[in-house]
Design an enzyme around this catalytic site. Structure first.
Site, PDB file in Angstrom:
ATOM      1  N   ARG A  12      17.836  17.009 -16.942  1.00  0.00           N
ATOM      2  CA  ARG A  12      18.773  18.093 -16.637  1.00  0.00           C
ATOM      3  C   ARG A  12      19.065  18.891 -17.895  1.00  0.00           C
ATOM      4  O   ARG A  12      18.951  18.377 -19.018  1.00  0.00           O
ATOM      5  CB  ARG A  12      20.117  17.568 -16.103  1.00  0.00           C
ATOM      6  CG  ARG A  12      20.072  16.490 -15.059  1.00  0.00           C
ATOM      7  CD  ARG A  12      19.293  16.876 -13.848  1.00  0.00           C
ATOM      8  NE  ARG A  12      19.886  17.959 -13.089  1.00  0.00           N
ATOM      9  CZ  ARG A  12      20.536  17.801 -11.936  1.00  0.00           C
ATOM     10  NH1 ARG A  12      20.715  16.605 -11.431  1.00  0.00           N
ATOM     11  NH2 ARG A  12      20.997  18.842 -11.271  1.00  0.00           N
ATOM     12  N   ARG A  72      31.215   3.655  15.044  1.00  0.00           N
ATOM     13  CA  ARG A  72      32.616   3.474  14.611  1.00  0.00           C
ATOM     14  C   ARG A  72      33.276   4.849  14.559  1.00  0.00           C
ATOM     15  O   ARG A  72      33.367   5.461  13.484  1.00  0.00           O
ATOM     16  CB  ARG A  72      32.670   2.846  13.215  1.00  0.00           C
ATOM     17  CG  ARG A  72      32.375   1.351  13.169  1.00  0.00           C
ATOM     18  CD  ARG A  72      32.516   0.836  11.746  1.00  0.00           C
ATOM     19  NE  ARG A  72      33.807   1.166  11.150  1.00  0.00           N
ATOM     20  CZ  ARG A  72      34.891   0.394  11.232  1.00  0.00           C
ATOM     21  NH1 ARG A  72      34.856  -0.756  11.861  1.00  0.00           N
ATOM     22  NH2 ARG A  72      36.018   0.780  10.669  1.00  0.00           N
ATOM     23  N   ASN A 126      19.590   1.469  -4.565  1.00  0.00           N
ATOM     24  CA  ASN A 126      18.300   0.792  -4.781  1.00  0.00           C
ATOM     25  C   ASN A 126      17.914   0.816  -6.266  1.00  0.00           C
ATOM     26  O   ASN A 126      16.840   0.366  -6.640  1.00  0.00           O
ATOM     27  CB  ASN A 126      17.178   1.412  -3.925  1.00  0.00           C
ATOM     28  CG  ASN A 126      16.830   2.825  -4.379  1.00  0.00           C
ATOM     29  OD1 ASN A 126      17.505   3.404  -5.217  1.00  0.00           O
ATOM     30  ND2 ASN A 126      15.777   3.380  -3.806  1.00  0.00           N
ATOM     31  N   TYR A 168      13.530  17.834  -1.988  1.00  0.00           N
ATOM     32  CA  TYR A 168      14.988  17.681  -2.146  1.00  0.00           C
ATOM     33  C   TYR A 168      15.725  18.707  -1.274  1.00  0.00           C
ATOM     34  O   TYR A 168      16.588  18.345  -0.474  1.00  0.00           O
ATOM     35  CB  TYR A 168      15.351  17.854  -3.620  1.00  0.00           C
ATOM     36  CG  TYR A 168      16.798  17.562  -3.928  1.00  0.00           C
ATOM     37  CD1 TYR A 168      17.297  16.262  -3.883  1.00  0.00           C
ATOM     38  CD2 TYR A 168      17.675  18.587  -4.276  1.00  0.00           C
ATOM     39  CE1 TYR A 168      18.625  15.993  -4.173  1.00  0.00           C
ATOM     40  CE2 TYR A 168      19.004  18.315  -4.574  1.00  0.00           C
ATOM     41  CZ  TYR A 168      19.477  17.018  -4.527  1.00  0.00           C
ATOM     42  OH  TYR A 168      20.794  16.751  -4.810  1.00  0.00           O
TER      43      TYR A 168
HETATM   44  N1  UDP Z   1      16.432  23.664 -18.090  1.00  0.00           N
HETATM   45  C1  UDP Z   1      16.019  24.069 -19.339  1.00  0.00           C
HETATM   46  N2  UDP Z   1      15.669  23.095 -20.241  1.00  0.00           N
HETATM   47  C2  UDP Z   1      15.744  21.772 -19.975  1.00  0.00           C
HETATM   48  C3  UDP Z   1      16.205  21.368 -18.685  1.00  0.00           C
HETATM   49  C4  UDP Z   1      16.536  22.334 -17.762  1.00  0.00           C
HETATM   50  O1  UDP Z   1      15.944  25.255 -19.651  1.00  0.00           O
HETATM   51  O2  UDP Z   1      15.432  20.972 -20.863  1.00  0.00           O
HETATM   52  C5  UDP Z   1      16.797  24.710 -17.110  1.00  0.00           C
HETATM   53  C6  UDP Z   1      16.139  24.556 -15.741  1.00  0.00           C
HETATM   54  O3  UDP Z   1      14.865  25.170 -15.724  1.00  0.00           O
HETATM   55  C7  UDP Z   1      17.149  25.250 -14.853  1.00  0.00           C
HETATM   56  C8  UDP Z   1      18.487  24.979 -15.529  1.00  0.00           C
HETATM   57  O4  UDP Z   1      18.183  24.603 -16.874  1.00  0.00           O
HETATM   58  O5  UDP Z   1      16.925  26.650 -14.861  1.00  0.00           O
HETATM   59  C9  UDP Z   1      19.281  23.864 -14.876  1.00  0.00           C
HETATM   60  O6  UDP Z   1      18.408  22.765 -14.725  1.00  0.00           O
HETATM   61  P1  UDP Z   1      18.943  21.362 -14.184  1.00  0.00           P
HETATM   62  O7  UDP Z   1      17.734  20.502 -13.984  1.00  0.00           O
HETATM   63  O8  UDP Z   1      20.034  20.879 -15.042  1.00  0.00           O
HETATM   64  O9  UDP Z   1      19.608  21.708 -12.791  1.00  0.00           O
HETATM   65  P2  UDP Z   1      19.036  22.437 -11.461  1.00  0.00           P
HETATM   66  O10 UDP Z   1      17.785  23.190 -11.808  1.00  0.00           O
HETATM   67  O11 UDP Z   1      18.792  21.336 -10.505  1.00  0.00           O
HETATM   68  O12 UDP Z   1      20.130  23.347 -11.108  1.00  0.00           O
END
Ligand code: UDP
Length: 318
Positions: free
Chosen positions: A191, A111, A38, A150
């Site tokens: 991320r 299926r 989407n 999520y």
């Molecule tokens: N994080 C951070 N600074 C950023 C983005 C993410 O310190 O600018 C930290 C976030 O708080 C987490 C880790 O990096 O502890 C991984 O975050 P991401 O969003 O990549 O993945 P997820 O939390 O979904 O594993």
């Protein structure tokens, strides 16, 4: 003469980061590919180079709305996966995971020869109290928190896979995907890998949430996708869940330092508040994947980061 009949695959979320790499890989493996997206967090640029391929089709649709296709395999990836995207529209996130899984499982129900790979997530373990995480760990998820749309959506999708299997004997495989990175991540995805690379390349401050001691284990997309292809080939009675991730665990502070070094950036680290329910440690136990798939990640973090940095340099024109 070898058979010229191509297997057909449906990749939901096929214009996203992982989905687009899966589409590309399946085309190389001689599949006909339908990419359903989407374009909420999917990006047309990710699939532009595939549009000339006569074995590739794009359907613009929300996975939460009913859809049917005669395909041999479904890779069900459709759902915003980065916290900023999935938290912006939490109900849409839940619908993508739950109604999306039902819609795909209905295809498989009608299926029985079709195999479905469900993209689940390490987020089903929440903020884990057991380390590293094995598939039999039941997790520690806050069902009321900002990540719940999520986490709980994906947990419910796993439940649906098992219930459809028990009730209708459908063929499903549940992959619990840990942090994956590589080219085609969105620059403003929020991320750690994408933020840090973009900030380093622009000479901006690198935003460390909390004190940077929280850990993650980052897997390069090519390794992750090799595991998916092996997973769909497992015997019909193998459902999983199975952890797909890289067991090389590092702190977020270490990740930032590596990216500064590899980009040669002069950026400084700054501390920002840790988001609510941010997991403190995460690392997959991949014993099951090694045994069942004869798979383990091959790409070292530094090598994968270099490739990802090169991609972001192109995207940012730096
Ligand atoms: N994080 C951070 N600074 C950023 C983005 C993410 O310190 O600018 C930290 C976030 O708080 C987490 C880790 O990096 O502890 C991984 O975050 P991401 O969003 O990549 O993945 P997820 O939390 O979904 O594993």
């Amino acid at each position: 003469m070898p058979s010229m009949i191509r297997r057909r695959a449906l990749v939901t979320g096929g214009a996203g980061f992982i989905g687009s790499h899966v589409c590309e890989r399946l085309l190389k493996e001689n599949y006909e590919v339908i990419c359903l997206d989407n374009f909420y967090s999917g990006n047309k640029e990710n699939i532009r180079h595939l549009l000339q391929n006569t074995h590739f089709e794009v359907v613009r649709q929300d996975i939460a709305d009913p859809y049917f296709a005669e395909v041999d395999v479904i890779y069900n990836f459709a759902c915003a996966a980065s916290p900023i995207h999935y938290q912006k529209h939490p109900i849409q996130t839940l619908r993508a995971s739950v109604s999306g899984a039902i819609n795909m499982l209905e295809i498989v129900r009608h299926r029985p020869e079709t195999i479905m790979l469900q993209a689940s997530t390490s987020e089903v373990y929440g903020d884990p109290k057991v380390h590293p995480q094995r598939e039999d760990y039941l997790g520690n998820v806050n069902s009321l928190g900002p990540r719940a749309c999520y986490d709980e959506g994906k947990r419910c999708a796993e439940t649906l896979c098992y219930d459809y299997h028990r009730q209708y004997d459908v063929q499903v495989k549940i992959a619990r995907i840990f942090n994956t990175y590589g080219p085609r991540m969105l620059p403003h995805d929020g991320r750690a890998v994408s933020n840090f690379i973009v900030q380093a390349l622009k000479g901006e401050d690198i935003t460390i949430y909390g004190d940077g001691s929280q850990t993650r284990s980052f897997c390069f997309h090519t390794d992750t996708i090799n595991a998916f292809l092996k997973l769909v080939e497992t015997p019909a009675d193998f459902i999983g869940p199975i952890n797909i991730g890289n067991p090389h665990e590092i702190t977020i502070g270490e990740l930032a330092e590596s990216i500064i070094r590899l980009t040669g950036s002069k950026s400084k680290l700054i501390k920002m508040p840790l988001p609510q329910d941010d997991p403190t440690r995460r690392c997959p136990d991949i014993t099951l994947a090694k045994k069942q798939l004869q798979w383990e990640p091959k790409v070292p973090l530094e090598e994968g980061l270099k490739e990802t940095i090169a991609y972001f340099k192109l995207v940012l024109g730096s």
